[in-house]
Design a protein around this motif. Structure first.
Motif, PDB file in Angstrom:
ATOM      1  N   ALA A  97       0.823  -1.198   0.000  1.00 53.64           N
ATOM      2  CA  ALA A  97       0.000   0.000   0.000  1.00 53.64           C
ATOM      3  C   ALA A  97       0.865   1.258   0.000  1.00 53.64           C
ATOM      4  O   ALA A  97       1.867   1.317   0.718  1.00 53.64           O
ATOM      5  N   PRO A  98       0.481   2.249  -0.813  1.00 52.11           N
ATOM      6  CA  PRO A  98       1.262   3.487  -0.864  1.00 52.11           C
ATOM      7  C   PRO A  98       1.444   4.132   0.507  1.00 52.11           C
ATOM      8  O   PRO A  98       2.499   4.710   0.777  1.00 52.11           O
ATOM      9  N   GLU A  99       0.458   3.999   1.405  1.00 49.61           N
ATOM     10  CA  GLU A  99       0.590   4.631   2.729  1.00 49.61           C
ATOM     11  C   GLU A  99       1.785   4.073   3.483  1.00 49.61           C
ATOM     12  O   GLU A  99       2.465   4.774   4.225  1.00 49.61           O
ATOM     13  N   THR A 100       2.034   2.767   3.324  1.00 48.04           N
ATOM     14  CA  THR A 100       3.164   2.177   4.031  1.00 48.04           C
ATOM     15  C   THR A 100       4.472   2.627   3.403  1.00 48.04           C
ATOM     16  O   THR A 100       5.490   2.751   4.072  1.00 48.04           O
ATOM     17  N   TRP A 101       4.416   2.864   2.113  1.00 41.77           N
ATOM     18  CA  TRP A 101       5.615   3.334   1.436  1.00 41.77           C
ATOM     19  C   TRP A 101       6.045   4.696   1.961  1.00 41.77           C
ATOM     20  O   TRP A 101       7.224   4.972   2.126  1.00 41.77           O
ATOM     21  N   TYR A 102       5.072   5.562   2.248  1.00 47.51           N
ATOM     22  CA  TYR A 102       5.409   6.912   2.697  1.00 47.51           C
ATOM     23  C   TYR A 102       6.288   6.891   3.944  1.00 47.51           C
ATOM     24  O   TYR A 102       7.171   7.730   4.091  1.00 47.51           O
ATOM     25  N   THR A 103       6.040   5.959   4.836  1.00 44.05           N
ATOM     26  CA  THR A 103       6.852   5.869   6.052  1.00 44.05           C
ATOM     27  C   THR A 103       8.310   5.631   5.683  1.00 44.05           C
ATOM     28  O   THR A 103       9.216   6.275   6.214  1.00 44.05           O
ATOM     29  N   TYR A 104       8.532   4.700   4.775  1.00 46.87           N
ATOM     30  CA  TYR A 104       9.893   4.395   4.330  1.00 46.87           C
ATOM     31  C   TYR A 104      10.530   5.606   3.647  1.00 46.87           C
ATOM     32  O   TYR A 104      11.659   6.003   3.957  1.00 46.87           O
ATOM     33  N   GLU A 105       9.814   6.191   2.724  1.00 45.16           N
ATOM     34  CA  GLU A 105      10.337   7.329   1.970  1.00 45.16           C
ATOM     35  C   GLU A 105      10.644   8.504   2.903  1.00 45.16           C
ATOM     36  O   GLU A 105      11.710   9.128   2.806  1.00 45.16           O
ATOM     37  N   ASN A 106       9.719   8.781   3.816  1.00 47.96           N
ATOM     38  CA  ASN A 106       9.957   9.870   4.761  1.00 47.96           C
ATOM     39  C   ASN A 106      11.177   9.577   5.625  1.00 47.96           C
ATOM     40  O   ASN A 106      11.956  10.481   5.937  1.00 47.96           O
ATOM     41  N   HIS A 107      11.340   8.318   6.011  1.00 50.76           N
ATOM     42  CA  HIS A 107      12.480   7.934   6.843  1.00 50.76           C
ATOM     43  C   HIS A 107      13.795   8.187   6.106  1.00 50.76           C
ATOM     44  O   HIS A 107      14.674   8.873   6.633  1.00 50.76           O
ATOM     45  N   VAL A 108      13.933   7.654   4.905  1.00 48.83           N
ATOM     46  CA  VAL A 108      15.235   7.771   4.233  1.00 48.83           C
ATOM     47  C   VAL A 108      15.553   9.220   3.840  1.00 48.83           C
ATOM     48  O   VAL A 108      16.702   9.661   3.964  1.00 48.83           O
ATOM     49  N   TYR A 109      14.540   9.964   3.404  1.00 45.98           N
ATOM     50  CA  TYR A 109      14.805  11.369   3.066  1.00 45.98           C
ATOM     51  C   TYR A 109      15.039  12.194   4.329  1.00 45.98           C
ATOM     52  O   TYR A 109      15.872  13.115   4.341  1.00 45.98           O
ATOM     53  N   GLY A 110      14.338  11.863   5.406  1.00 43.35           N
ATOM     54  CA  GLY A 110      14.560  12.562   6.668  1.00 43.35           C
ATOM     55  C   GLY A 110      15.959  12.325   7.211  1.00 43.35           C
ATOM     56  O   GLY A 110      16.660  13.262   7.618  1.00 43.35           O
ATOM     57  N   VAL A 111      16.379  11.057   7.207  1.00 40.46           N
ATOM     58  CA  VAL A 111      17.726  10.719   7.681  1.00 40.46           C
ATOM     59  C   VAL A 111      18.776  11.398   6.802  1.00 40.46           C
ATOM     60  O   VAL A 111      19.779  11.921   7.308  1.00 40.46           O
ATOM     61  N   ALA A 112      18.533  11.424   5.503  1.00 36.90           N
ATOM     62  CA  ALA A 112      19.495  12.055   4.581  1.00 36.90           C
ATOM     63  C   ALA A 112      19.631  13.554   4.878  1.00 36.90           C
ATOM     64  O   ALA A 112      20.742  14.091   4.878  1.00 36.90           O
ATOM     65  N   ASN A 113      18.513  14.209   5.148  1.00 34.59           N
ATOM     66  CA  ASN A 113      18.582  15.645   5.459  1.00 34.59           C
ATOM     67  C   ASN A 113      19.326  15.898   6.770  1.00 34.59           C
ATOM     68  O   ASN A 113      20.121  16.836   6.863  1.00 34.59           O
ATOM     69  N   VAL A 114      19.074  15.040   7.767  1.00 35.02           N
ATOM     70  CA  VAL A 114      19.778  15.185   9.048  1.00 35.02           C
ATOM     71  C   VAL A 114      21.274  14.943   8.849  1.00 35.02           C
ATOM     72  O   VAL A 114      22.114  15.696   9.361  1.00 35.02           O
ATOM     73  N   ALA A 115      21.600  13.906   8.084  1.00 33.86           N
ATOM     74  CA  ALA A 115      23.014  13.578   7.852  1.00 33.86           C
ATOM     75  C   ALA A 115      23.731  14.730   7.148  1.00 33.86           C
ATOM     76  O   ALA A 115      24.862  15.085   7.498  1.00 33.86           O
ATOM     77  N   ARG A 116      23.085  15.324   6.168  1.00 35.92           N
ATOM     78  CA  ARG A 116      23.704  16.445   5.450  1.00 35.92           C
ATOM     79  C   ARG A 116      23.883  17.654   6.374  1.00 35.92           C
ATOM     80  O   ARG A 116      24.914  18.331   6.317  1.00 35.92           O
ATOM     81  N   THR A 117      22.892  17.890   7.224  1.00 35.18           N
ATOM     82  CA  THR A 117      22.999  19.009   8.166  1.00 35.18           C
ATOM     83  C   THR A 117      24.152  18.788   9.139  1.00 35.18           C
ATOM     84  O   THR A 117      24.938  19.704   9.411  1.00 35.18           O
TER      85      THR A 117
ATOM     86  N   ILE B 158      18.285   0.849   1.706  1.00 41.37           N
ATOM     87  CA  ILE B 158      17.818   0.562   0.345  1.00 41.37           C
ATOM     88  C   ILE B 158      17.145  -0.799   0.228  1.00 41.37           C
ATOM     89  O   ILE B 158      16.248  -0.978  -0.593  1.00 41.37           O
ATOM     90  N   CYS B 159      17.524  -1.749   1.054  1.00 40.59           N
ATOM     91  CA  CYS B 159      16.922  -3.089   0.968  1.00 40.59           C
ATOM     92  C   CYS B 159      16.015  -3.419   2.151  1.00 40.59           C
ATOM     93  O   CYS B 159      15.662  -4.584   2.351  1.00 40.59           O
ATOM     94  N   LYS B 160      15.632  -2.407   2.920  1.00 38.34           N
ATOM     95  CA  LYS B 160      14.776  -2.638   4.092  1.00 38.34           C
ATOM     96  C   LYS B 160      13.479  -3.355   3.709  1.00 38.34           C
ATOM     97  O   LYS B 160      13.022  -4.246   4.421  1.00 38.34           O
ATOM     98  N   THR B 161      12.890  -2.960   2.594  1.00 34.44           N
ATOM     99  CA  THR B 161      11.600  -3.533   2.222  1.00 34.44           C
ATOM    100  C   THR B 161      11.711  -4.989   1.773  1.00 34.44           C
ATOM    101  O   THR B 161      10.700  -5.679   1.700  1.00 34.44           O
TER     102      THR B 161
END
Ligand SMILES: [Fe+2]
Length: 121
Positions: A25-45, A67-70
């Protein structure tokens, strides 16, 4: 060889397409996508605050750390190992980030120790 931010975003998009094709389901995907982009933004900061640190490398490493969590439950193998195997021929630094992120941060063994533990070399 190294992966760019665009390369990393492309790999995340491929995972998204595959998971949706598999019926996730796309809703479950959002959690993953938000996680990886969120972590990436924190890491860059964080990288921006540490002199001499490559902000783009930090962003790419963080974006692809899961990348292979799913795939983990489907194939019954740890996602960090799967991620390492997926990325090693594309970017060794990013592949190493994928495997070492699985360990509690205060107990991360060296990459060489990880390699011995999981690959026997
Ligand atoms: Fe993870």
């Amino acid at each position: 060889m190294s992966l760019s931010i665009q390369d990393a975003k492309g790999l995340i998009a491929e995972v998204k397409e595959r998971e949706i094709a598999l019926g996730r389901a796309p809703e479950t995907w959002y959690t993953y996508e938000n996680h990886v982009y969120g972590v990436a933004n924190v890491a860059r900061t964080i990288a921006s605050k540490i002199k001499g640190t490559d902000e783009e490398q930090a962003y790419v490493n963080a974006l692809l750390h899961d990348i292979c969590k799913t795939e983990e439950k489907r194939v019954q193998r740890f996602h960090g190992i799967l991620g390492y195997e997926k990325l090693i021929d594309r970017d060794e630094k990013v592949a190493r980030a994928a495997i070492v992120h699985m360990f509690p941060w205060n107990k991360i063994p060296s990459f060489e120790k990880c390699s011995q533990m999981f690959f026997g070399n």
